[in-house]
Design a protein around this motif. Structure first.
Motif, PDB file in Angstrom:
ATOM      1  N   THR A 154       0.822  -1.219   0.000  1.00 18.67           N
ATOM      2  CA  THR A 154       0.000   0.000   0.000  1.00 18.67           C
ATOM      3  C   THR A 154       0.853   1.266   0.000  1.00 18.67           C
ATOM      4  OG1 THR A 154      -0.230   0.030   2.419  1.00 18.67           O
ATOM      5  CG2 THR A 154      -1.948  -1.110   1.143  1.00 18.67           C
ATOM      6  N   GLU A 155       2.090   1.175   0.479  1.00 20.75           N
ATOM      7  CA  GLU A 155       2.980   2.341   0.405  1.00 20.75           C
ATOM      8  C   GLU A 155       3.271   2.730  -1.035  1.00 20.75           C
ATOM      9  OE1 GLU A 155       6.600   1.505   2.519  1.00 20.75           O
ATOM     10  OE2 GLU A 155       5.862   2.530   4.288  1.00 20.75           O
ATOM     11  N   MET A 182       0.175   5.391  -8.767  1.00 21.58           N
ATOM     12  CA  MET A 182      -0.888   6.211  -9.336  1.00 21.58           C
ATOM     13  C   MET A 182      -0.333   7.523  -9.905  1.00 21.58           C
ATOM     14  SD  MET A 182      -3.852   5.395  -6.565  1.00 21.58           S
ATOM     15  CE  MET A 182      -5.127   6.382  -7.312  1.00 21.58           C
ATOM     16  N   LEU A 183       0.621   8.106  -9.201  1.00 22.18           N
ATOM     17  CA  LEU A 183       1.220   9.350  -9.674  1.00 22.18           C
ATOM     18  C   LEU A 183       2.138   9.117 -10.867  1.00 22.18           C
ATOM     19  CD1 LEU A 183       2.125  11.067  -6.294  1.00 22.18           C
ATOM     20  CD2 LEU A 183       0.364  11.767  -7.936  1.00 22.18           C
ATOM     21  N   THR A 184       2.859   8.011 -10.830  1.00 20.10           N
ATOM     22  CA  THR A 184       3.841   7.719 -11.881  1.00 20.10           C
ATOM     23  C   THR A 184       3.195   7.311 -13.188  1.00 20.10           C
ATOM     24  OG1 THR A 184       5.372   7.008 -10.185  1.00 20.10           O
ATOM     25  CG2 THR A 184       5.900   6.364 -12.416  1.00 20.10           C
TER      26      THR A 184
END
Length: 190
Positions: free
Chosen positions: A179-180, A186-188
């Motif tokens: 989860t980290e 998602m951003l990448t």
């Protein structure tokens, strides 16, 4: 332990040798749990797989380290390591015995990423051969401890229960580590 950050097994010393390589798999909880899990699961599979599954993992680690050393970039390597802890933990918790081909392919897949993480340090080291020898010996020792724990669990029912609980803990920690990386992914990859 739950508040630690990703990539916590990676060293920053230029002149690392055999001892630093030996300690490298132990220094990162994600590497340690995955390698213990491989030993435990191989002991549960039994027969010739007690040693061939860990050997496959180590050969895949060598390939992964080689990829890193020659500059091949594996994406999502830390995510794959966290995922390996999660999946192997679930396998221990549920006493799952995978089909041999799934065990070998899964072991090799995860071994490549673990080796890549270890090997990513090689270009900066003055003694890469000693470092690789050290992390292979360290990995083999952790696998051996996992095999011994798995074999002990075959003889004692309470030990099997404790291993199952350890598997649940490994899965929980692996799930946390996975989860980290989700917000990063998602951003990448938008």
């Amino acid at each position: 332990m739950l508040a630690s950050t990703p990539a916590h097994a990676h060293i920053r010393m230029m002149d690392a040798g055999f001892f630093e390589g030996l300690m490298h798999p132990v220094a990162g909880i994600d590497h340690l749990m995955a390698m213990l899990s491989v030993g435990i699961i191989s002991a549960r599979l039994g027969g010739k797989y007690v040693w061939s599954i860990p050997a496959c993992f180590m050969l895949a680690m060598i390939c992964g380290a080689g990829f890193a050393a020659i500059g091949v970039r594996l994406i999502l390597s830390e995510f794959a390591i966290a995922l390996s802890v999660f999946i192997l933990g679930i396998a221990i918790f549920t006493s799952y015995k995978p089909a041999i081909i799934i065990g070998v392919i899964g072991t090799c897949f995860f071994g490549i990423f673990h080796g890549y993480a270890h090997g990513s340090e090689l270009p900066r080291l003055t003694n890469p051969g000693l470092f690789v020898s050290g992390f292979l010996v360290g990995t083999a020792a952790i696998h051996l401890v996992g095999v011994l724990l798995g074999k002990l669990a075959e003889r004692k029912v309470t030990m099997k229960e404790y291993l199952n609980y350890a598997g649940a803990a490994f899965a929980g920690i692996g799930g946390y580590l996975v989860t980290e990386y989700i917000p990063l992914l998602m951003l990448t990859y938008r």
